[in-house]
Design an enzyme around this catalytic site. Structure first.
Site, mmCIF file in Angstrom:
data_model
loop_
_atom_site.group_PDB
_atom_site.id
_atom_site.type_symbol
_atom_site.label_atom_id
_atom_site.label_comp_id
_atom_site.label_asym_id
_atom_site.label_seq_id
_atom_site.Cartn_x
_atom_site.Cartn_y
_atom_site.Cartn_z
ATOM 1 N N GLU B 62 0.814 -1.221 0.000
ATOM 2 C CA GLU B 62 0.000 0.000 0.000
ATOM 3 C C GLU B 62 0.843 1.265 0.000
ATOM 4 O OE1 GLU B 62 -0.742 -2.685 1.724
ATOM 5 O OE2 GLU B 62 -2.759 -3.226 1.046
ATOM 6 N N HIS B 131 -10.991 -5.235 8.123
ATOM 7 C CA HIS B 131 -11.448 -5.026 6.749
ATOM 8 C C HIS B 131 -12.596 -4.016 6.696
ATOM 9 C CE1 HIS B 131 -9.086 -8.635 6.120
ATOM 10 N NE2 HIS B 131 -9.229 -8.527 4.815
#
Lengths: 325, 333
Positions: B62, B131
């Site tokens: 990321e 998540h």
């Protein structure tokens, strides 16, 4: 010009740039000890001039440089105007970034020194993005990323190197290993002291060299830059030098070994290149005196320009965040 | 107009942007080849159409994905990168917070970062709190990042195209449950301006401000309240930064009451900002305290009854509206 033979004109330019950086930062050392002349931590590349000049002189003007908190040398070598840099370091409205960057965040996109970040380990992912744009547009240019041995401990450096190698991006990773990360020396912050060994982990070529020998740095950079430029992907250079000052000028350096410091001072990159040029009769004492005087005048003019410049208006702090769409 | 799911509407925006402008590229984990084959996913089919130069699958990195966007946009490209789930934005946050948002400012206006970060959000997947975690208030707190959070297919398409072609960095939040929700969508290069809220249901008794999937919770509550004779005005912010203050303030001045609703947790949530603005700028119009309907201050639980308990529902909204409509809580003017 071959990598072996640096012609005399280039060697003179290299020496002159090193003197400019040295004098510029000697001035900052003095100004940092005066009240309200320069703002913020003065984080200097004093003693590391051969890295900045050796690397940047080996690049082409359109090549991009992404640098870090210890940026003055990289930017001056790339061709930043000392006047506008000095005014910026003084946080004046005439500075290269209108007083919004200060000494630490100088960005000079007009000479392709597009971004500077003081977040340790940020320059590699930023540089990967810039190199991606070069590859995407089929440009013949490369991106040079300067980061320190301390930054090598950041996870972002791993992510950036892996992506650059995977996509064969034209990134020249330059680890300017100055042996110090704050008050921690290399064996105290890295289990493997040869940062260059990490090149193997990403399947890219690596090279380590004496960072105080400007011609060695120049020659290796030429070879490595050629590799990047030819589409073969990134390379990692570990340029070994030594941080001759504190982390910044506010640092009393109580943790540094004075004997070691003295040993490195004897290996001063400016002095040793001067000796080499003198021994080879390329430049005379008179030439050296002229270069010294000329660069001193450049630095003095920059300081005068900075002193004579106004601070930005307080309310201009509200500007430059957004682009109106 | 054509009937599309929100996912397909987003896909249509990405497709349009890629076809309009060679500088647009897409990168992220699985944006080319995904483990999912669902045609309602926004990046479905784009690799086949535009090829691997413009639709880039990345490693699970990321920080590098966000760095790619910042560096490439500084060089004049228009990256559209995907962060798979909202909580993963923590891994990309240095590049967004310290670089995308700040480097233009510190350059004295010399740099520009026309990048878009698409991030998937939402509760109700049983995926758990690593998540599912709506972090929009974090993003909104960073000067220099625009923040868009659409609630329907039409806005999703129009706002994504506006985000991609905006000269500033934009974080674009996609509520995953809406991916499968159909609606009428304009064809072609359709844009919805960033920074404009929308009154999705007109009413006179109380204003409810929301965004994203929670707008549908609000609309459901409005129907229930309608049967009780309470008229709820529902504002869909669509863009959180820059905020359309005047739309909110005009409505408060009309109704005199304000409820804010979001699926994110309550404390220091985006609703607190709306409440503060109402208090600063519409104090005289308020007949009752501003109420927040938000998730409890816990991580998103994974067990179905607990996850359902976490997400604010229309009953909580109707209860809050009835409370501010109660004559005993009215402020003496």
């Amino acid at each position: 010009m071959t990598a072996e033979g640096l012609n005399s004109q280039l060697r003179r330019e290299i020496y002159t740039d090193m003197v400019l950086i040295r004098k510029f930062e000697e001035k900052l050392i003095a100004l940092a000890r005066e009240k309200a002349r320069v703002v913020g931590m003065q984080i200097l590349s004093y003693g590391q001039e051969a890295v900045a000049v050796g690397v940047v002189k080996a690049l082409k003007p359109d090549d991009v440089v992404v640098t870090n908190h210890r940026s003055h040398g990289h930017l001056l070598a790339k061709g930043a105007d000392p006047k506008f840099l000095m005014a910026e370091i003084m946080c004046k409205a005439t500075g290269v970034n209108k007083g919004k960057a200060g000494t630490l965040h100088l960005a000079v996109p007009e000479i392709n020194a597009i971004m500077t970040s003081t977040i340790v380990g940020a320059s590699p992912p930023l540089g990967v993005g810039a190199a991606f744009a070069q590859q995407y547009r089929n440009l013949p240019d490369i991106t040079v990323v300067f980061f320190g041995d301390g930054a090598a401990a950041e996870g972002s450096v791993h992510e950036a190197m892996n992506l650059a190698a995977l996509w064969k991006l034209p990134v020249l990773f330059v680890c300017e290993n100055n042996y110090w990360a704050g008050a921690q020396c290399l064996p105290e912050h890295s289990c493997v002291e040869e940062i260059v060994r990490r090149a193997d982990a990403y399947g890219m070529p690596g090279a380590a060299m004496d960072g105080n020998d400007v011609e060695a740095v120049y020659k290796t950079t030429r070879e490595m830059a050629e590799h990047c430029r030819s589409g073969k992907g990134p390379v990692l250079m570990e340029v070994r030098t030594y941080r001759m000052r504190g982390h910044g000028e506010h640092d009393p350096c109580h943790y540094m070994d004075q004997v070691e410091l003295q040993q490195w001072a004897e290996r001063c990159p400016v002095k040793s290149f001067r000796h080499r040029l003198m021994n080879e009769n390329l430049l005379t004492d008179k030439d050296f005196a002229a270069i010294d005087a000329e660069q001193e005048a450049v630095v003095e003019a920059a300081v005068t320009f900075g002193d004579d410049s106004p601070f930005p208006a307080a309310e201009d702090a509200l500007m430059d965040l957004w682009i109106n769409s | 107009m054509v009937k599309l799911s929100t996912g397909q509407a987003l896909q249509s925006a990405l497709d349009m942007a890629l076809s309009l402008d060679e500088t647009v590229f897409i990168a992220g984990e699985g944006v080319g080849t995904s483990i999912h084959l669902d045609p309602n996913l926004p990046t479905h089919g784009l690799l086949e159409k535009y090829g691997p130069k413009r639709v880039k699958d990345t490693p699970v990195s990321e920080a590098a994905i966000a760095g790619l966007a910042v560096g490439a946009s500084a060089m004049g490209l228009r990256p559209v990168v995907e962060i798979m789930f909202f909580p993963f934005i923590t891994l990309a946050s240095d590049m967004l917070v310290n670089h995308a948002a700040k480097l233009r400012y510190m350059s004295g206006g010399k740099n520009a970062f026309p990048l878009t970060v698409r991030v998937k959000a939402g509760v109700n997947f049983g995926a758990g709190c690593q998540h599912s975690h709506n972090l929009e208030a974090w993003i909104a707190h960073i000067p220099g990042l625009k923040l868009v959070f659409p609630s329907n297919p039409l806005d999703a398409k129009g706002l994504l195209l506006s985000s991609i072609f905006d000269p500033n960095p934009v974080v674009f939040v996609e509520e995953m449950l809406l991916y499968w929700m159909p609606g009428e969508v304009a064809e072609g290069d359709f844009r919805v301006p960033i920074g404009k809220a929308s009154v999705v249901r007109a009413g006179k008794d109380c204003t409810l401000v929301s965004y994203g999937g929670a707008v549908h919770t609000a609309l459901h509550a409005a129907e229930i309240l309608d049967t009780e004779g309470i008229s709820l005005e529902v504002i869909d912010l669509r863009t959180l930064v820059p905020l359309d203050e005047s739309c909110v303030l005009d409505s408060i001045k009309k109704t005199g009451r304000l409820i804010v609703l979001h699926d994110a947790t309550r404390f220091c949530g985006f609703g607190a900002e709306i409440a503060a603005i109402a208090s600063e700028k519409a104090f005289d119009a308020l007949k009752a305290p501003v109420m927040r309907v938000a998730a409890p201050d816990i991580p998103v639980p994974v067990s179905p009854p607990q996850e359902q308990f976490y997400k604010p529902d229309s009953d909580q909204v109707t209860e809050a509206v009835r409370a501010v409509m109660d004559p005993s809580v009215q402020r003496r003017q």
